[in-house]
Design a protein around this motif. Structure first.
Motif, short mmCIF file in Angstrom:
data_model
loop_
_atom_site.label_atom_id
_atom_site.label_comp_id
_atom_site.label_asym_id
_atom_site.label_seq_id
_atom_site.Cartn_x
_atom_site.Cartn_y
_atom_site.Cartn_z
N ILE A 125 11.87 14.31 -0.66
CA ILE A 125 12.72 13.47 0.19
C ILE A 125 13.49 12.38 -0.57
O ILE A 125 14.51 11.90 -0.10
CB ILE A 125 11.89 12.89 1.35
CG1 ILE A 125 12.80 12.51 2.49
CG2 ILE A 125 10.99 11.76 0.89
CD1 ILE A 125 12.15 12.60 3.84
N GLU A 126 13.01 12.03 -1.76
CA GLU A 126 13.71 11.00 -2.53
C GLU A 126 14.49 11.56 -3.71
O GLU A 126 15.06 10.80 -4.49
CB GLU A 126 12.69 9.96 -3.00
CG GLU A 126 12.08 9.20 -1.83
CD GLU A 126 11.12 8.12 -2.26
OE1 GLU A 126 11.07 7.78 -3.46
OE2 GLU A 126 10.41 7.61 -1.39
N ASP A 127 14.55 12.86 -3.83
CA ASP A 127 15.22 13.50 -4.96
C ASP A 127 16.63 13.94 -4.54
O ASP A 127 16.83 15.01 -3.97
CB ASP A 127 14.41 14.69 -5.45
CG ASP A 127 14.90 15.24 -6.77
OD1 ASP A 127 16.13 15.17 -7.04
OD2 ASP A 127 14.07 15.74 -7.54
N GLU A 128 17.59 13.09 -4.83
CA GLU A 128 18.98 13.34 -4.42
C GLU A 128 19.54 14.63 -5.02
O GLU A 128 20.36 15.30 -4.39
CB GLU A 128 19.88 12.16 -4.77
CG GLU A 128 19.57 10.89 -4.00
CD GLU A 128 19.81 11.01 -2.49
OE1 GLU A 128 20.73 11.76 -2.08
OE2 GLU A 128 19.08 10.35 -1.73
N LYS A 129 19.11 14.99 -6.22
CA LYS A 129 19.61 16.22 -6.85
C LYS A 129 19.15 17.45 -6.06
O LYS A 129 19.94 18.36 -5.82
CB LYS A 129 19.14 16.32 -8.30
CG LYS A 129 19.83 15.35 -9.22
CD LYS A 129 19.34 15.51 -10.64
CE LYS A 129 20.00 14.47 -11.54
NZ LYS A 129 19.48 14.53 -12.91
N ILE A 130 17.88 17.46 -5.65
CA ILE A 130 17.37 18.59 -4.87
C ILE A 130 18.04 18.63 -3.51
O ILE A 130 18.41 19.70 -3.02
CB ILE A 130 15.83 18.52 -4.75
CG1 ILE A 130 15.21 18.85 -6.11
CG2 ILE A 130 15.32 19.47 -3.66
CD1 ILE A 130 13.70 18.75 -6.16
N ILE A 131 18.25 17.47 -2.89
CA ILE A 131 18.91 17.42 -1.58
C ILE A 131 20.33 17.96 -1.69
O ILE A 131 20.76 18.78 -0.87
CB ILE A 131 18.88 15.99 -1.02
CG1 ILE A 131 17.43 15.58 -0.73
CG2 ILE A 131 19.75 15.87 0.22
CD1 ILE A 131 17.23 14.09 -0.50
N GLU A 132 21.05 17.55 -2.70
CA GLU A 132 22.44 18.01 -2.89
C GLU A 132 22.48 19.50 -3.21
O GLU A 132 23.33 20.23 -2.69
CB GLU A 132 23.12 17.21 -4.00
CG GLU A 132 24.58 17.55 -4.18
CD GLU A 132 25.46 17.35 -2.95
OE1 GLU A 132 26.41 18.15 -2.76
OE2 GLU A 132 25.20 16.42 -2.17
N GLN A 133 21.56 19.98 -4.05
CA GLN A 133 21.51 21.41 -4.37
C GLN A 133 21.17 22.22 -3.13
O GLN A 133 21.74 23.29 -2.90
CB GLN A 133 20.49 21.68 -5.49
CG GLN A 133 20.39 23.13 -5.87
CD GLN A 133 21.69 23.73 -6.38
OE1 GLN A 133 22.45 23.06 -7.09
NE2 GLN A 133 21.97 24.96 -6.02
N THR A 134 20.26 21.70 -2.31
CA THR A 134 19.90 22.40 -1.07
C THR A 134 21.10 22.48 -0.15
O THR A 134 21.34 23.52 0.48
CB THR A 134 18.72 21.69 -0.38
OG1 THR A 134 17.61 21.64 -1.29
CG2 THR A 134 18.32 22.42 0.89
#
Length: 107
Positions: free
Chosen positions: A83-92
């Motif tokens: 939930i705090e990993d902006e890179k994973i959120i953007e990749q998702t």
């Protein structure tokens, strides 16, 4: 849940220490729409909540089937677990947008 008799699911997030508001805002960043929702015996305010509500009407309208819900759940789990990993959120978000091209809104 091994199936449902209803098109709505209410998920209690308290065991994950995530509020409904945080889940909603973070999933929206990833291109996934859910709603924060109170759960039974909720100790959060209605503006924060301890749960989220997921509805299947919008995705079935796009032509998704039961097997596609597994992919939706994987996306949601990935975001909420990171939930705090902006890179994973953007990749998702990129993966979600690419995947839903298989299910156009209008055909």
């Amino acid at each position: 849940s091994n199936g449902t008799d209803n098109h709505l699911m209410l998920i209690d997030l308290r065991n994950k220490n995530i509020t409904g508001k945080t889940a909603e805002n973070t999933l929206v960043k990833a291109g996934i729409t859910i709603n924060k929702n109170m759960v039974p015996f909720d100790d959060q305010s209605p503006f924060i909540t301890s749960g989220m509500r997921i509805g299947t009407a919008a995705i079935t309208t796009r032509g998704m089937k039961e097997k596609d819900m597994k992919k939706v759940v994987d996306f949601i789990d990935l975001v909420l677990t990171n939930i705090e990993d902006e890179k994973i959120i953007e990749q998702t978000k990129k993966e979600v947008n690419l995947w839903v091209k298989n299910f156009p809104l209008y055909t």
